[in-house]
Design a protein around this motif. Structure first.
Motif, short mmCIF file in Angstrom:
data_model
loop_
_atom_site.label_atom_id
_atom_site.label_comp_id
_atom_site.label_asym_id
_atom_site.label_seq_id
_atom_site.Cartn_x
_atom_site.Cartn_y
_atom_site.Cartn_z
N MET A 1 0.83 -1.20 0.00
CA MET A 1 0.00 0.00 0.00
C MET A 1 0.87 1.25 0.00
N ARG A 2 1.92 1.22 0.79
CA ARG A 2 2.78 2.39 0.88
C ARG A 2 3.38 2.74 -0.46
N GLU A 3 3.82 1.74 -1.20
CA GLU A 3 4.45 1.99 -2.49
C GLU A 3 3.47 2.61 -3.47
N GLY A 4 2.28 2.02 -3.60
CA GLY A 4 1.30 2.50 -4.56
C GLY A 4 0.74 3.87 -4.22
N ALA A 5 0.60 4.16 -2.94
CA ALA A 5 0.01 5.42 -2.52
C ALA A 5 1.07 6.48 -2.25
N ARG A 6 2.32 6.09 -2.29
CA ARG A 6 3.42 7.01 -2.02
C ARG A 6 3.29 7.67 -0.65
N LEU A 7 2.97 6.86 0.32
CA LEU A 7 2.88 7.33 1.69
C LEU A 7 4.23 7.20 2.36
N ARG A 8 4.54 8.13 3.24
CA ARG A 8 5.76 8.04 4.02
C ARG A 8 5.38 7.47 5.38
N LEU A 9 5.56 6.17 5.53
CA LEU A 9 5.19 5.49 6.77
C LEU A 9 6.47 5.14 7.52
N ASP A 10 6.77 5.96 8.52
CA ASP A 10 8.01 5.80 9.27
C ASP A 10 7.75 5.47 10.74
N TYR A 11 6.55 5.03 11.05
CA TYR A 11 6.13 4.67 12.41
C TYR A 11 6.13 5.85 13.37
N SER A 12 6.04 7.05 12.82
CA SER A 12 5.89 8.22 13.67
C SER A 12 4.41 8.48 13.89
N GLN A 14 3.09 11.26 13.62
CA GLN A 14 2.70 12.20 12.57
C GLN A 14 2.27 11.48 11.29
N SER A 15 2.81 10.28 11.04
CA SER A 15 2.44 9.56 9.82
C SER A 15 0.97 9.15 9.83
N LEU A 16 0.35 9.12 11.01
CA LEU A 16 -1.06 8.75 11.09
C LEU A 16 -1.97 9.83 10.50
N TRP A 17 -1.48 11.07 10.40
CA TRP A 17 -2.23 12.11 9.69
C TRP A 17 -2.46 11.65 8.25
N SER A 18 -1.41 11.13 7.64
CA SER A 18 -1.51 10.67 6.25
C SER A 18 -2.48 9.50 6.12
N ILE A 19 -2.44 8.60 7.09
CA ILE A 19 -3.35 7.45 7.05
C ILE A 19 -4.79 7.92 7.17
N ASP A 20 -5.06 8.82 8.12
CA ASP A 20 -6.42 9.34 8.27
C ASP A 20 -6.90 10.00 6.97
N ARG A 21 -6.02 10.77 6.34
CA ARG A 21 -6.39 11.43 5.08
C ARG A 21 -6.61 10.42 3.96
N MET A 22 -5.81 9.37 3.92
CA MET A 22 -5.96 8.33 2.91
C MET A 22 -7.30 7.63 3.08
N GLY A 42 -5.03 -3.33 7.40
CA GLY A 42 -3.61 -2.98 7.32
C GLY A 42 -3.32 -1.62 7.92
N PHE A 43 -4.17 -0.64 7.64
CA PHE A 43 -3.98 0.69 8.23
C PHE A 43 -4.11 0.62 9.76
N GLY A 44 -5.09 -0.15 10.24
CA GLY A 44 -5.26 -0.30 11.68
C GLY A 44 -4.07 -0.99 12.32
N ALA A 45 -3.55 -2.02 11.66
CA ALA A 45 -2.38 -2.71 12.19
C ALA A 45 -1.17 -1.79 12.23
N TYR A 46 -1.00 -0.99 11.20
CA TYR A 46 0.10 -0.02 11.19
C TYR A 46 -0.06 0.95 12.36
N ALA A 47 -1.26 1.48 12.54
CA ALA A 47 -1.51 2.42 13.64
C ALA A 47 -1.24 1.75 14.99
N GLY A 48 -1.63 0.48 15.13
CA GLY A 48 -1.36 -0.24 16.36
C GLY A 48 0.13 -0.36 16.63
N GLU A 49 0.90 -0.60 15.59
CA GLU A 49 2.34 -0.70 15.77
C GLU A 49 2.94 0.65 16.15
N VAL A 50 2.41 1.73 15.59
CA VAL A 50 2.86 3.07 15.99
C VAL A 50 2.56 3.26 17.48
#
Length: 106
Positions: A1-12, A14-22, A42-50
């Motif tokens: 998902m990150r590659e196709g959407a060009r999201l910067r997911l660095d486990y910060s 702040q990266s959850l702003w991008s997920i909410d917008r997506m 997947g987005f929820g799992a990423y947020a959980g890891e953050v």
């Protein structure tokens, strides 16, 4: 998902702003729930890891469900929050903020 959407997911947090917008963008496109179920998971799992990385929390699983348990013993459900976000009633960023504010910061 990150590659196709060009999201910067660095486990910060702040990266959850991008997920909410997506998620909001997907919702505005009117994609049916069944079509986005795995993406939201997947987005929820990423947020959980953050949340886990920033609050000292750990993953808990039972009966196929997964939660984050913060050091104060509270359980958080980022996967369900992603679904709520898609329905227009949630925010992974705010869920993370609330969970992190209850535990030690790293």
């Amino acid at each position: 998902m990150r590659e196709g959407a060009r999201l910067r997911l660095d486990y910060s947090a702040q990266s959850l702003w991008s997920i909410d917008r997506m998620i909001e963008g997907i919702r505005r496109e009117g994609a049916p729930d069944a079509a986005v179920r795995e993406v939201l998971r997947g987005f929820g799992a990423y947020a959980g890891e953050v949340m886990a990385r920033h609050s000292g929390a750990e993953w808990w699983a039972t009966g196929g469900d997964h939660w984050i348990r913060t050091p104060d013993g509270r359980l958080w459900d980022p996967i369900e929050e992603a679904r709520r976000c898609y329905a227009g009633h949630g925010s992974l960023r705010l869920l993370c903020r609330d969970a992190v504010s209850t535990g030690p910061r790293r």
